[in-house]
Scaffold this motif. Sequence first.
Motif, PDB file in Angstrom:
ATOM      1  N   GLY A 111     120.038  21.679  50.132  1.00  0.00           N
ATOM      2  CA  GLY A 111     119.184  21.688  48.952  1.00  0.00           C
ATOM      3  C   GLY A 111     118.976  23.073  48.382  1.00  0.00           C
ATOM      4  N   LYS A 112     117.880  23.235  47.642  1.00  0.00           N
ATOM      5  CA  LYS A 112     117.580  24.513  47.021  1.00  0.00           C
ATOM      6  C   LYS A 112     117.056  25.500  48.058  1.00  0.00           C
ATOM      7  CE  LYS A 112     116.406  22.416  42.552  1.00  0.00           C
ATOM      8  NZ  LYS A 112     115.345  22.243  41.525  1.00  0.00           N
ATOM      9  N   LYS A 113     117.189  26.788  47.761  1.00  0.00           N
ATOM     10  CA  LYS A 113     116.738  27.826  48.669  1.00  0.00           C
ATOM     11  C   LYS A 113     115.241  27.718  48.915  1.00  0.00           C
ATOM     12  CE  LYS A 113     116.663  32.832  49.368  1.00  0.00           C
ATOM     13  NZ  LYS A 113     117.017  34.164  48.808  1.00  0.00           N
ATOM     14  N   VAL A 114     114.850  27.925  50.165  1.00  0.00           N
ATOM     15  CA  VAL A 114     113.437  27.867  50.545  1.00  0.00           C
ATOM     16  C   VAL A 114     112.807  29.247  50.352  1.00  0.00           C
ATOM     17  CG1 VAL A 114     111.864  27.608  52.502  1.00  0.00           C
ATOM     18  CG2 VAL A 114     113.713  25.966  52.160  1.00  0.00           C
ATOM     19  N   TRP A 115     111.637  29.269  49.720  1.00  0.00           N
ATOM     20  CA  TRP A 115     110.892  30.521  49.553  1.00  0.00           C
ATOM     21  C   TRP A 115     109.760  30.503  50.570  1.00  0.00           C
ATOM     22  CZ3 TRP A 115     113.114  34.092  46.643  1.00  0.00           C
ATOM     23  CH2 TRP A 115     114.045  33.660  45.684  1.00  0.00           C
ATOM     24  N   PRO A 116     109.807  31.353  51.596  1.00  0.00           N
ATOM     25  CA  PRO A 116     108.864  31.256  52.720  1.00  0.00           C
ATOM     26  C   PRO A 116     107.391  31.332  52.327  1.00  0.00           C
ATOM     27  CG  PRO A 116     110.708  32.675  53.283  1.00  0.00           C
ATOM     28  CD  PRO A 116     110.845  32.371  51.827  1.00  0.00           C
ATOM     29  N   VAL A 117     107.023  32.243  51.413  1.00  0.00           N
ATOM     30  CA  VAL A 117     105.606  32.375  51.042  1.00  0.00           C
ATOM     31  C   VAL A 117     105.116  31.103  50.362  1.00  0.00           C
ATOM     32  CG1 VAL A 117     103.950  33.678  49.670  1.00  0.00           C
ATOM     33  CG2 VAL A 117     105.788  34.887  50.873  1.00  0.00           C
TER      34      VAL A 117
END
Length: 527
Positions: free
Chosen positions: A383-389
């Motif tokens: 899927g789409k890139k995960v943004w940790p914050v």
Amino acid sequence: MALTRLEWFLSWVLRTVMGFLFTLFQLLAPRRSDGSSRLPPITNPLLMFSGVQLAQKIRRKEVMSVEVVQAYIDRIQEVNPLINAMVKDRFSAALQEAAEADRLVKEETGGEEALQHRLPLLGVPFTVKESFNLQGMPNSTGLLSRRGVVSECDAPPVALLKRAGAIPLGVTNCSELCMWLESHNHLYGITKNPYNTEHIPGGSSGGEGSILASGGSVIGVGSDIGGSIRLPAFFNGIFGHKPTPGVVCNEGQYPPASEQQQHFLCTGPLCRYAEDLLPLLRIIAGPNAEKLSLSSEVDLRNLRFFSVPHDGGSPLVSPVAEQLLQAQREVVERLEADLGVKVEQLRIPQLRYSFQIWGALMGAPGRDGKPPKAFAELMAGDGKKVWPVWELAKWILGLSAHTMPAIGLALMEMVQGSPSQFVLQQKEELQSRLEEVLGTDGVLLYPTHPHIAPKHHHPLFTPFNFAYTGIFNIMGLPVTQCPVGLCREGLPMGLQLVAGKRQDHLTLATALHLERAFRGWRDPGTV
């Protein structure tokens, strides 16, 4: 001296903050009943034999494979609702394959020895960590975005076990993306320790450790890049072996390791009985088994033994519990009494930097200069890139598809810098020291973990304690986790047996001796 004072101060700050968070967690966490903390005892005697013994009985027609497989299916159905270790079964196919194994035994004309040579594990059931490819089984590694992924083929070690006649029963739970010591994810839920279901079974091969210890399997396959075989083996009171790197093929797993991480990742066996370790390793290593001296006779009286009781006091890692220190002292005394050897106690100062060394090397680029794929990218699956914050904010609101440990690791990656020259120097000095100590005839005793199996989610407050196992992935040394009894609370204790590169046979032979001395695995339903 300045460095020591700084470390002391950082240690004090870290422990104070973690202590506060832990107390807050204890106050806010929902109270769980301990009514389901005990498993029923094993009643079918077929479940009390090793894999080697079962194979022999099947070849000699003393028992049918169908009986053995059905006995394990019955046990899984009995205990899995309590421990949530097996996440997908293939019971119908396993029974059909067991019937075929019985037919082969009946029609064999070359005798038992010929059958043993050709199919050494004919008719013996086994289980597989879900992160490995097993044809027809899911291969999500706990990611919701991979819930529909089904393996079309077998990972090489799995294929070798099937070629040896073993019969897979199903796949077992792991931590999200195999990077945490608690086997919990939002796809399959949380796996529990069979000795007390309020405690963790370890990770990332925690489903394997739990199902094996509960008597729902006899042999299994796991992977280990920071302790993921040895920690579940330790917490569940069974045996686990991290082989010398490069001997067992690591292909057919998700997530795939980077070029540099391939030197640290190891595929290896987990089992209830020490005598199964060596034949399992020989099978899953395939042609590479020739790199090891697995057929060599080992006289333990001619080995040199060493004991290191702790890492020397890392400010990031918990002190080793007194019960575990005492257990290691008892192992030393038993080896000296049984074998007539002198176990030398050592202090290796570089071990206190184990976590820093592991972290620095895991994130290092390969020979092509490329760093490993970011954990946040792995979390995305396809899927789409995960943004940790952003993912952390969603987790606070209960909306994230990911577990807190996975989010935490992605956040740590954001602030991770290049390894310091000091840490790299400590790595080189430690490598030289261990090679000097172990040679080709040395075995080192070392704690597997500072504590017995923690309660669920408690490792969040001691996230670096895996350094006791992770350091040996970086050092490239073979290690066998060996159970050595139960603590006052009825949970397993154990320790690591470490040898020089390609000296796996030394730790495997020592594990056999310690199994006889300390009784090895114990039925959690009777303790």
